[in-house]
Design an enzyme around this catalytic site. Structure first.
Site, PDB file in Angstrom:
ATOM      1  N   GLY A  71      -5.844   4.230  10.165  1.00 19.93           N
ATOM      2  CA  GLY A  71      -4.705   4.576  11.009  1.00 19.93           C
ATOM      3  C   GLY A  71      -3.351   4.147  10.457  1.00 19.93           C
ATOM      4  O   GLY A  71      -2.319   4.484  11.054  1.00 19.93           O
ATOM      5  N   ALA A  72      -3.321   3.459   9.324  1.00 20.52           N
ATOM      6  CA  ALA A  72      -2.028   3.000   8.777  1.00 20.52           C
ATOM      7  C   ALA A  72      -1.117   4.187   8.459  1.00 20.52           C
ATOM      8  O   ALA A  72       0.077   4.173   8.778  1.00 20.52           O
ATOM      9  CB  ALA A  72      -2.236   2.143   7.531  1.00 20.52           C
ATOM     10  N   GLY A  73      -1.707   5.205   7.854  1.00 21.03           N
ATOM     11  CA  GLY A  73      -0.915   6.388   7.510  1.00 21.03           C
ATOM     12  C   GLY A  73      -0.414   7.108   8.760  1.00 21.03           C
ATOM     13  O   GLY A  73       0.708   7.622   8.789  1.00 21.03           O
ATOM     14  N   ASP A  74      -1.236   7.144   9.793  1.00 17.88           N
ATOM     15  CA  ASP A  74      -0.843   7.802  11.046  1.00 17.88           C
ATOM     16  C   ASP A  74       0.258   7.005  11.747  1.00 17.88           C
ATOM     17  O   ASP A  74       1.212   7.581  12.288  1.00 17.88           O
ATOM     18  CB  ASP A  74      -2.053   7.930  11.985  1.00 17.88           C
TER      19      ASP A  74
HETATM   20  P1  ATP Z   1      -5.140   5.678   6.055  1.00 19.84           P
HETATM   21  O1  ATP Z   1      -5.720   6.959   5.530  1.00 19.84           O
HETATM   22  O2  ATP Z   1      -5.959   4.448   5.783  1.00 19.84           O
HETATM   23  O3  ATP Z   1      -4.656   5.756   7.470  1.00 19.84           O
HETATM   24  P2  ATP Z   1      -3.064   6.257   4.133  1.00 19.84           P
HETATM   25  O4  ATP Z   1      -3.822   6.163   2.851  1.00 19.84           O
HETATM   26  O5  ATP Z   1      -2.659   7.561   4.664  1.00 19.84           O
HETATM   27  O6  ATP Z   1      -3.808   5.394   5.258  1.00 19.84           O
HETATM   28  P3  ATP Z   1      -1.460   4.034   3.277  1.00 19.84           P
HETATM   29  O7  ATP Z   1      -0.676   4.349   2.070  1.00 19.84           O
HETATM   30  O8  ATP Z   1      -2.683   3.197   3.117  1.00 19.84           O
HETATM   31  O9  ATP Z   1      -1.740   5.410   4.020  1.00 19.84           O
HETATM   32  O10 ATP Z   1      -0.560   3.289   4.362  1.00 19.84           O
HETATM   33  C1  ATP Z   1       0.514   3.900   5.005  1.00 19.84           C
HETATM   34  C2  ATP Z   1       1.668   2.942   5.076  1.00 19.84           C
HETATM   35  O11 ATP Z   1       1.286   1.783   5.839  1.00 19.84           O
HETATM   36  C3  ATP Z   1       2.121   2.434   3.724  1.00 19.84           C
HETATM   37  O12 ATP Z   1       3.081   3.305   3.187  1.00 19.84           O
HETATM   38  C4  ATP Z   1       2.701   1.072   4.088  1.00 19.84           C
HETATM   39  O13 ATP Z   1       3.999   1.228   4.600  1.00 19.84           O
HETATM   40  C5  ATP Z   1       1.810   0.612   5.235  1.00 19.84           C
HETATM   41  N1  ATP Z   1       0.713  -0.236   4.760  1.00 19.84           N
HETATM   42  C6  ATP Z   1      -0.575   0.148   4.539  1.00 19.84           C
HETATM   43  N2  ATP Z   1      -1.331  -0.888   4.098  1.00 19.84           N
HETATM   44  C7  ATP Z   1      -0.510  -1.956   4.056  1.00 19.84           C
HETATM   45  C8  ATP Z   1      -0.673  -3.347   3.694  1.00 19.84           C
HETATM   46  N3  ATP Z   1      -1.852  -3.846   3.293  1.00 19.84           N
HETATM   47  N4  ATP Z   1       0.414  -4.154   3.771  1.00 19.84           N
HETATM   48  C9  ATP Z   1       1.599  -3.679   4.152  1.00 19.84           C
HETATM   49  N5  ATP Z   1       1.828  -2.399   4.509  1.00 19.84           N
HETATM   50  C10 ATP Z   1       0.795  -1.543   4.464  1.00 19.84           C
END
Ligand code: ATP
Length: 319
Positions: free
Chosen positions: A256-259
């Site tokens: 959910g980080a990306g969302d």
């Molecule tokens: P997911 O598919 O797991 O939801 P994603 O791969 O689409 O994620 P990420 O690049 O992992 O997206 O994370 C999205 C944003 O969240 C990053 O650009 C960053 O701002 C933040 N983020 C993610 N992981 C971390 C972390 N370990 N520490 C700090 N910020 C993070």
């Protein structure tokens, strides 16, 4: 309006009660509501913004549970329809000890794939300041046509279109089909967000250098983002570009980080659309989005860990 309307799938993830096991080894599973577009709508609402979700659920216990989760989180569910004949989608997902994510989907077909254009809540979509979507809803008819029609309606009504492909290779008939279909709507979006993995998948090049990213840039775009996990993200606008580091947190589960990131960014953009033309404002909005993404990694699951605005500002203030 400041309304963010998010289109696509909402489903239940079944995640092992125990960390680091394969799906076969998992002794039991917990149900976790998910589906990237639904997560984005809830992310916006958790931050205090107006949000609505458009999609189809099964007319079953799980479908009704998911609609209640939307409402309980302040998301307008006026765009949700129920299918009498198909089940709410399920996904079994685990993060194995080797760091690989393992997925198993139950979509044969699931209700989300059966949304038809005629079932769209046109009035709701027309109220959107931003219309957000992924690519999973492009895979199969009739949902694919409903998706394309909804984009048209939103664009005609003056909404900004926001696209996070959210690649799930296992759901596509082939890698080639995934690439072609994901890129088939590339030129329509005003805002596009990809992860490092998606950038490599779409370009065939394992690098986040500007010349690689620019292969996916289109003059039709107002903003292109590449998220880099704990490294934050890179951004590309018509007249400027840059990178914004994230905040240091104790990462537990990145689901959910990306969302959360894109939800937070869209929240900021609907509050002040001029952020797209103003580098300083845009960097502030991206910092907010990074903080929101970072916080989401500090707890298990996607929806339970989405932060309020106060929590995001606290992390930004403490850095
Ligand atoms: P997911 O598919 O797991 O939801 P994603 O791969 O689409 O994620 P990420 O690049 O992992 O997206 O994370 C999205 C944003 O969240 C990053 O650009 C960053 O701002 C933040 N983020 C993610 N992981 C971390 C972390 N370990 N520490 C700090 N910020 C993070």
């Amino acid at each position: 309006s400041e309304l963010v309307v998010s289109f696509g799938e909402m489903l239940i993830d079944f995640v092992p009660t125990m960390a680091g096991v394969s799906l076969a080894e998992a002794p039991a599973f917990l149900k976790a509501p998910g589906g990237a577009p639904a997560n984005v709508a809830i992310a916006v609402a958790r931050l205090g913004g107006g949000a609505a979700f458009v999609g189809k659920l099964g007319d079953d216990e799980f479908g009704r549970m998911l609609a209640a989760i939307l409402r309980d989180n302040g998301v307008d569910d006026g765009g949700v329809v129920f299918d009498a004949g198909a089940r709410t989608a399920l996904a079994f997902v685990t993060l194995r000890a080797d760091g690989e994510r393992e997925f198993m989907f139950y979509r044969n077909p699931s209700a989300d794939m059966l949304l038809a254009a005629a079932e769209l809540n046109v009035e709701l979509i027309k109220r959107a300041a931003v219309f957000h979507y992924g690519s999973i809803s492009l895979i199969a008819e009739p949902c694919r046509s409903a998706h394309l029609r909804a984009m048209e309606i939103a664009k005609e009504a003056g909404a900004l279109l926001s696209y996070d492909p959210n690649l799930r290779e296992a759901l596509w008939p082939s890698r080639e089909e995934a690439r072609t279909k994901i890129l088939s709507i590339w030129d329509q979006a005003d805002i596009v967000k990809v992860s490092e993995v998606e950038l490599e998948f779409l370009t065939g090049i394992d690098s986040v250098e500007d010349d690689v990213v620019m292969k996916l840039w289109r003059p039709t775009m107002k903003l292109f983002l590449v998220t880099l996990g704990d490294q934050g993200c890179k951004y590309y606008a018509r007249d400027f570009r840059g990178a914004v580091p994230s905040y240091k947190v104790q990462q537990v589960d990145t689901t959910g980080a990306g969302d959360a990131f894109i939800g937070a960014l869209l929240r900021k953009i609907v509050q002040d659309p001029s952020s797209l033309q103003d580098q300083k404002k845009l960097e502030e909005a991206i910092k907010f989005a990074n903080a929101c993404g970072a916080i989401t990694t500090t707890k298990k699951g996607a929806i339970p860990s989405l932060p309020s605005e106060v929590e995001v500002l606290q992390l930004m203030g403490s850095a």
